[in-house]
Design a protein around this motif. Structure first.
Motif, short mmCIF file in Angstrom:
data_model
loop_
_atom_site.label_atom_id
_atom_site.label_comp_id
_atom_site.label_asym_id
_atom_site.label_seq_id
_atom_site.Cartn_x
_atom_site.Cartn_y
_atom_site.Cartn_z
N VAL A 145 1.94 -2.88 -5.98
CA VAL A 145 2.27 -2.39 -4.64
C VAL A 145 3.60 -1.65 -4.66
N GLN A 146 4.59 -2.21 -5.34
CA GLN A 146 5.91 -1.56 -5.43
C GLN A 146 5.81 -0.21 -6.12
N GLU A 147 5.01 -0.13 -7.18
CA GLU A 147 4.84 1.13 -7.88
C GLU A 147 4.20 2.17 -6.95
N ALA A 148 3.18 1.75 -6.19
CA ALA A 148 2.53 2.68 -5.26
C ALA A 148 3.49 3.13 -4.18
N GLU A 149 4.31 2.22 -3.66
CA GLU A 149 5.27 2.59 -2.63
C GLU A 149 6.30 3.58 -3.16
N ALA A 150 6.73 3.37 -4.41
CA ALA A 150 7.70 4.29 -5.01
C ALA A 150 7.09 5.69 -5.15
N ARG A 151 5.82 5.75 -5.52
CA ARG A 151 5.15 7.05 -5.65
C ARG A 151 5.02 7.73 -4.29
N ASN A 152 4.69 6.93 -3.27
CA ASN A 152 4.44 7.50 -1.95
C ASN A 152 5.70 8.13 -1.35
N ILE A 153 6.86 7.62 -1.74
CA ILE A 153 8.11 8.15 -1.19
C ILE A 153 8.28 9.63 -1.50
N THR A 154 7.85 10.03 -2.69
CA THR A 154 8.04 11.42 -3.11
C THR A 154 6.73 12.21 -3.12
N ASP A 155 5.68 11.63 -2.58
CA ASP A 155 4.38 12.28 -2.62
C ASP A 155 4.12 13.01 -1.29
N ARG A 156 4.04 14.33 -1.34
CA ARG A 156 3.88 15.12 -0.12
C ARG A 156 2.56 14.84 0.58
N GLY A 157 1.50 14.67 -0.19
CA GLY A 157 0.20 14.44 0.40
C GLY A 157 0.17 13.16 1.21
N SER A 158 0.74 12.08 0.67
CA SER A 158 0.78 10.82 1.38
C SER A 158 1.58 10.95 2.66
N GLU A 261 -4.97 3.27 -3.16
CA GLU A 261 -5.05 4.72 -2.96
C GLU A 261 -4.73 5.50 -4.23
N TRP A 262 -4.31 4.80 -5.30
CA TRP A 262 -4.02 5.44 -6.59
C TRP A 262 -5.00 4.90 -7.62
N THR A 263 -5.82 5.76 -8.18
CA THR A 263 -6.90 5.33 -9.07
C THR A 263 -6.40 4.47 -10.22
N ASP A 264 -5.29 4.85 -10.84
CA ASP A 264 -4.81 4.12 -12.00
C ASP A 264 -4.17 2.78 -11.63
N LEU A 265 -3.80 2.59 -10.36
CA LEU A 265 -3.23 1.32 -9.93
C LEU A 265 -4.30 0.39 -9.36
N ARG A 266 -5.38 0.96 -8.87
CA ARG A 266 -6.44 0.15 -8.28
C ARG A 266 -7.15 -0.70 -9.35
N TRP A 267 -7.38 -0.13 -10.51
CA TRP A 267 -8.13 -0.83 -11.55
C TRP A 267 -7.47 -2.13 -12.00
N PRO A 268 -6.15 -2.18 -12.23
CA PRO A 268 -5.53 -3.44 -12.68
C PRO A 268 -5.52 -4.54 -11.63
N LEU A 269 -5.88 -4.24 -10.38
CA LEU A 269 -5.92 -5.27 -9.36
C LEU A 269 -7.08 -6.25 -9.56
N ARG A 270 -8.08 -5.87 -10.33
CA ARG A 270 -9.31 -6.64 -10.44
C ARG A 270 -9.05 -8.05 -11.00
N ASP A 271 -10.06 -8.88 -10.91
CA ASP A 271 -9.98 -10.27 -11.36
C ASP A 271 -9.55 -10.32 -12.83
#
Length: 307
Positions: A145-158, A261-271
């Motif tokens: 979650v922290q990694e995604a939030e850090a990306r979103n700060i500088t991501d224009r699309g988000s 919302e980030w493909t590469d971060l969603r996968w490691p969330l799995r069981d």
């Protein structure tokens, strides 16, 4: 996502059948490019419809994606006979009007195991799995979650998606029938580990406070075996069934979709034990305020009645 309400209903009197259509004009091109989130939202609306049909005394005969040539037609629900074996669904009806996302701090009070199991069973009833990450897995989820939030700060699309679907100016808040108004943002996170999205982004909201959130947030992962549109619709129904059940158990909830919302971060969330399952939603649950009502589109905009 972001209270976009991307659905339309059509009811045919002669066949006593509802159709649920996706409104693809209400997509989020950056945060939800494959419309997975849109399907989940429409699945949640479908579950509410099924609950309401049972509450009215009828049995909802639902079919997902009934026409392969019509991408927007997501489901049909036929009012078939009496609601004889649907008491569990009908009991959820009061929660439809009570449940609101809450972005305020929760108590650091643990959810009892029987309640967790009841929520997991609610997800299983709709063909999904609900698990509660703990220990190192919970720490890993929070890091994602922290990694995604850090990306979103500088991501224009988000930033553009947020700007389009949030309401800060008073005239917009008073007149909008969709999106997230500033009074539902909740306070800025001053401390704690709860995965809270700041809907204000880089903008200033007058009078907004800061608060300390949970030190030990209680999160839940909702997943399906596969990752197709029909699975997204099942996930949406499971999500809403879990949320309504949680509301009746006295729990509050909010979403933490940032890593999904980030493909590469969603996968490691799995069981982590099985390495299987496709994570569809990350939920924050706990004991706290009910949350604020948010705007809804007029019925005339979302419901069309045919002979």
């Amino acid at each position: 996502m972001h209270n976009a309400q991307p659905w339309r209903f059509r009811y045919f009197r002669h066949s006593r059948t509802f159709e649920i259509h996706a409104d693809f004009e209400r997509t989020m091109p950056h945060s939800d490019p494959d419309t997975r989130g849109l399907h989940i939202g429409c699945g949640a609306a479908l579950l509410n419809l099924r609950v309401a049909v049972v509450h009215s005394g009828r049995h909802p005969e639902a079919q997902l994606l009934p026409d392969p040539t019509d991408r927007a037609l997501l489901a049909t629900v036929r009012l078939a006979g009496s609601a004889t074996d649907d008491s569990d669904l009908g009991a959820l009806y009061p929660a439809i009007h009570q449940r609101h996302s809450c972005r305020f701090p929760f108590e650091d009070r643990e959810i009892p195991d029987p309640v967790r199991e009841a929520l997991s069973e609610a997800a299983r009833a709709e063909g999904a799995a609900l698990t509660f990450p703990a220990s190192w897995h919970l720490r890993e989820v929070l890091e994602l979650v922290q990694e995604a939030e850090a990306r979103n700060i500088t991501d224009r699309g988000s930033d553009q998606d947020l700007a389009h679907w949030t309401r800060i100016d008073t005239p917009a808040v008073d007149t909008a029938d969709d999106g997230v108004p500033h009074y539902a943002f909740g306070p800025r996170r001053r401390g704690g580990k709860a995965p809270m999205r700041d809907f204000a982004g880089s903008r200033t909201v007058a009078g907004r406070d800061a608060a300390d959130f949970e030190r030990n947030p209680q999160l839940a992962l909702l997943s399906t075996d596969h990752d197709r549109p029909e699975d997204w619709l099942r996930a949406g129904q499971a999500l809403e069934r879990v949320l309504l059940s949680a509301t009746l158990e006295g729990l509050s909830s909010s979403f933490a979709t940032q890593p999904i919302e980030w493909t590469d971060l969603r996968w490691p969330l799995r069981d982590p034990m099985t390495g299987t399952g496709c994570t569809q939603m990350l939920l924050r649950l706990g004991y706290g305020p009910r949350g604020s009502r948010t705007p809804r589109r007029p019925v005339s905009d979302v419901l069309d009645i045919q002979p």
